[in-house]
Design a protein around this motif. Structure first.
Motif, PDB file in Angstrom:
ATOM      1  N   UNK A  25       2.616   2.837  -8.891  1.00  0.00           N
ATOM      2  CA  UNK A  25       2.329   1.577  -8.683  1.00  0.00           C
ATOM      3  C   UNK A  25       1.988   0.529  -9.794  1.00  0.00           C
ATOM      4  N   UNK A  26       2.124  -0.645  -9.544  1.00  0.00           N
ATOM      5  CA  UNK A  26       1.316  -1.415 -10.367  1.00  0.00           C
ATOM      6  C   UNK A  26       0.975  -2.626  -9.471  1.00  0.00           C
ATOM      7  N   UNK A  27      -0.422  -2.804  -9.477  1.00  0.00           N
ATOM      8  CA  UNK A  27      -1.194  -3.716  -8.608  1.00  0.00           C
ATOM      9  C   UNK A  27      -1.279  -5.119  -9.451  1.00  0.00           C
ATOM     10  N   UNK A  28      -1.063  -6.030  -8.853  1.00  0.00           N
ATOM     11  CA  UNK A  28      -1.302  -7.438  -9.541  1.00  0.00           C
ATOM     12  C   UNK A  28      -2.405  -8.038  -9.028  1.00  0.00           C
ATOM     13  N   UNK A  29      -3.315  -8.544  -9.682  1.00  0.00           N
ATOM     14  CA  UNK A  29      -4.585  -9.236  -9.240  1.00  0.00           C
ATOM     15  C   UNK A  29      -4.395 -10.612  -8.922  1.00  0.00           C
ATOM     16  N   UNK A  30      -3.733 -11.203  -7.896  1.00  0.00           N
ATOM     17  CA  UNK A  30      -3.719 -12.617  -7.754  1.00  0.00           C
ATOM     18  C   UNK A  30      -4.840 -13.228  -7.547  1.00  0.00           C
ATOM     19  N   UNK A  31      -6.159 -12.747  -7.384  1.00  0.00           N
ATOM     20  CA  UNK A  31      -7.366 -13.550  -7.217  1.00  0.00           C
ATOM     21  C   UNK A  31      -7.328 -14.221  -5.874  1.00  0.00           C
ATOM     22  N   UNK A  32      -6.634 -13.673  -4.957  1.00  0.00           N
ATOM     23  CA  UNK A  32      -6.571 -14.408  -3.494  1.00  0.00           C
ATOM     24  C   UNK A  32      -7.051 -13.431  -2.516  1.00  0.00           C
ATOM     25  N   UNK A  33      -7.731 -12.561  -2.809  1.00  0.00           N
ATOM     26  CA  UNK A  33      -8.248 -11.772  -1.776  1.00  0.00           C
ATOM     27  C   UNK A  33      -7.229 -10.643  -1.375  1.00  0.00           C
ATOM     28  N   UNK A  34      -6.342 -10.515  -2.079  1.00  0.00           N
ATOM     29  CA  UNK A  34      -5.376  -9.599  -1.863  1.00  0.00           C
ATOM     30  C   UNK A  34      -4.499  -9.352  -3.142  1.00  0.00           C
ATOM     31  N   UNK A  35      -3.787  -8.294  -3.451  1.00  0.00           N
ATOM     32  CA  UNK A  35      -2.996  -7.493  -4.500  1.00  0.00           C
ATOM     33  C   UNK A  35      -1.679  -7.314  -3.995  1.00  0.00           C
ATOM     34  N   UNK A  36      -0.681  -8.017  -4.493  1.00  0.00           N
ATOM     35  CA  UNK A  36       0.627  -7.263  -4.226  1.00  0.00           C
ATOM     36  C   UNK A  36       1.025  -6.362  -5.327  1.00  0.00           C
ATOM     37  N   UNK A  37       1.919  -5.671  -4.970  1.00  0.00           N
ATOM     38  CA  UNK A  37       2.152  -4.455  -5.899  1.00  0.00           C
ATOM     39  C   UNK A  37       3.800  -4.074  -5.777  1.00  0.00           C
ATOM     40  N   UNK A  38       4.340  -3.442  -6.939  1.00  0.00           N
ATOM     41  CA  UNK A  38       5.795  -2.724  -7.028  1.00  0.00           C
ATOM     42  C   UNK A  38       5.202  -1.344  -6.983  1.00  0.00           C
ATOM     43  N   UNK A  39       6.314  -0.636  -6.658  1.00  0.00           N
ATOM     44  CA  UNK A  39       6.253   0.700  -6.820  1.00  0.00           C
ATOM     45  C   UNK A  39       7.606   1.423  -6.841  1.00  0.00           C
ATOM     46  N   UNK A  40       7.647   2.519  -7.381  1.00  0.00           N
ATOM     47  CA  UNK A  40       8.768   3.505  -7.513  1.00  0.00           C
ATOM     48  C   UNK A  40       8.263   5.080  -7.407  1.00  0.00           C
ATOM     49  N   UNK A  41       9.371   5.820  -6.934  1.00  0.00           N
ATOM     50  CA  UNK A  41       9.026   7.247  -7.023  1.00  0.00           C
ATOM     51  C   UNK A  41      10.277   8.086  -6.829  1.00  0.00           C
ATOM     52  N   UNK A  42      10.030   9.133  -7.544  1.00  0.00           N
ATOM     53  CA  UNK A  42      11.166  10.169  -7.692  1.00  0.00           C
ATOM     54  C   UNK A  42      10.496  11.607  -7.154  1.00  0.00           C
TER      55      UNK A  42
ATOM     56  N   UNK B 127      17.282  18.243  -1.647  1.00  0.00           N
ATOM     57  CA  UNK B 127      18.152  17.288  -2.489  1.00  0.00           C
ATOM     58  C   UNK B 127      17.404  16.459  -3.401  1.00  0.00           C
ATOM     59  N   UNK B 128      17.682  15.809  -4.298  1.00  0.00           N
ATOM     60  CA  UNK B 128      16.877  14.939  -5.047  1.00  0.00           C
ATOM     61  C   UNK B 128      16.802  13.561  -4.341  1.00  0.00           C
ATOM     62  N   UNK B 129      15.849  13.052  -4.441  1.00  0.00           N
ATOM     63  CA  UNK B 129      15.477  11.810  -3.726  1.00  0.00           C
ATOM     64  C   UNK B 129      14.582  10.760  -4.510  1.00  0.00           C
ATOM     65  N   UNK B 130      14.625   9.303  -4.077  1.00  0.00           N
ATOM     66  CA  UNK B 130      13.756   8.453  -5.037  1.00  0.00           C
ATOM     67  C   UNK B 130      13.698   7.135  -3.908  1.00  0.00           C
ATOM     68  N   UNK B 131      12.863   6.515  -4.338  1.00  0.00           N
ATOM     69  CA  UNK B 131      12.526   5.158  -3.468  1.00  0.00           C
ATOM     70  C   UNK B 131      11.816   4.244  -4.546  1.00  0.00           C
ATOM     71  N   UNK B 132      12.103   3.062  -3.956  1.00  0.00           N
ATOM     72  CA  UNK B 132      11.337   1.877  -4.552  1.00  0.00           C
ATOM     73  C   UNK B 132      10.892   1.221  -3.573  1.00  0.00           C
ATOM     74  N   UNK B 133       9.595   0.029  -3.972  1.00  0.00           N
ATOM     75  CA  UNK B 133       9.344  -0.679  -3.002  1.00  0.00           C
ATOM     76  C   UNK B 133       8.278  -1.716  -3.295  1.00  0.00           C
ATOM     77  N   UNK B 134       7.816  -2.424  -2.387  1.00  0.00           N
ATOM     78  CA  UNK B 134       6.900  -3.580  -2.755  1.00  0.00           C
ATOM     79  C   UNK B 134       5.848  -3.487  -1.385  1.00  0.00           C
ATOM     80  N   UNK B 135       4.835  -4.277  -1.774  1.00  0.00           N
ATOM     81  CA  UNK B 135       3.865  -4.448  -0.568  1.00  0.00           C
ATOM     82  C   UNK B 135       2.709  -5.495  -0.915  1.00  0.00           C
ATOM     83  N   UNK B 136       1.380  -5.253  -0.182  1.00  0.00           N
ATOM     84  CA  UNK B 136       0.404  -6.037  -0.564  1.00  0.00           C
ATOM     85  C   UNK B 136      -0.912  -4.999   0.030  1.00  0.00           C
ATOM     86  N   UNK B 137      -1.827  -5.277  -0.844  1.00  0.00           N
ATOM     87  CA  UNK B 137      -3.078  -4.457  -0.461  1.00  0.00           C
ATOM     88  C   UNK B 137      -4.366  -5.383  -0.021  1.00  0.00           C
ATOM     89  N   UNK B 138      -5.061  -5.327   1.056  1.00  0.00           N
ATOM     90  CA  UNK B 138      -6.214  -6.221   1.240  1.00  0.00           C
ATOM     91  C   UNK B 138      -7.255  -5.480   1.614  1.00  0.00           C
TER      92      UNK B 138
END
Length: 211
Positions: A130-147, A163-174
């Protein structure tokens, strides 16, 4: 004449003695009062400072990095018309390096089939970043990926496959408490299943607690 002089001398002596006695006895008229001399600053009583209670030490702030655990669940929308919307659950343990996070996650997902009795479900075992971006707005958006890998089960045929699997995603942490974060996110999950060609759009909500 001599007798008069003796009497005068005796009178003077008596008067002088009487005056001295009066002065000794404190009967002399006191001198007019003098104003009290100002007390020298050095002799003044010390000024006492008002009492100030000791200040409590400031609370130690929780580190923004450290290990954490998380759990989440939500709906799983299939990318195939003959597969109904299902549900999913996932749990993870990880470490927050702030702003990056890594974790190991286990998930379960299940869908009923349309027009036929049966279902498809699978377990996933993923390494996520994951990568959490500190927006300094009381929450942190993020991007993620997994294998990782998916263990699927297709009930009409009893077919199982890993079988092999993967995922990508985004979200917000409060942040909702000390070390506690509410996570709302989206995941696109794709097991590499040639015979089923399955993928899923997952909308999830969960809690992450950092130690």
């Amino acid at each position: 004449m001599k007798h008069s002089a003796k009497i005068a001398t005796l009178a003077v002596a008596l008067f002088a003695g009487f005056g001295g006695t009066a002065m000794a006895n404190g009967t002399e008229t006191p001198a007019p009062p003098q104003e009290a001399a100002a007390v020298a600053p050095s002799a003044a009583a010390p000024v006492r400072e008002p009492y100030m209670p000791p200040m409590a030490a400031p609370a130690k702030e929780r580190s923004t990095s450290g290990p954490y655990i998380s759990g989440a669940g939500g709906v799983a929308i299939s990318g195939r018309d003959n597969v109904k919307t299902g549900y999913n659950f996932t749990g993870a343990v990880g470490y927050n390096f702030d702003p990056a996070r890594v974790e190991a996650a286990v998930g379960y997902q299940r869908h009923d089939l349309r027009n036929v009795s049966g279902n498809i479900d699978y377990w996933t075992f993923m390494a996520n970043a994951y990568y959490d971006y500190d927006a300094d707005l009381g929450f942190k958006p993020y991007l993620m990926g997994g294998l990782g890998a998916a263990r699927s089960h297709f009930s009409p045929t009893g077919h199982n496959k890993t079988e092999f699997a993967w995922q990508v995603g985004t979200g917000v942490g409060f942040k909702i408490g000390d070390g506690t974060t509410l996570d709302i996110g989206y995941r696109f999950v794709r097991p590499d299943t040639d015979d089923i060609n399955f993928n899923s759009h997952n909308i999830m909500a969960g809690i992450r607690y950092q130690f």
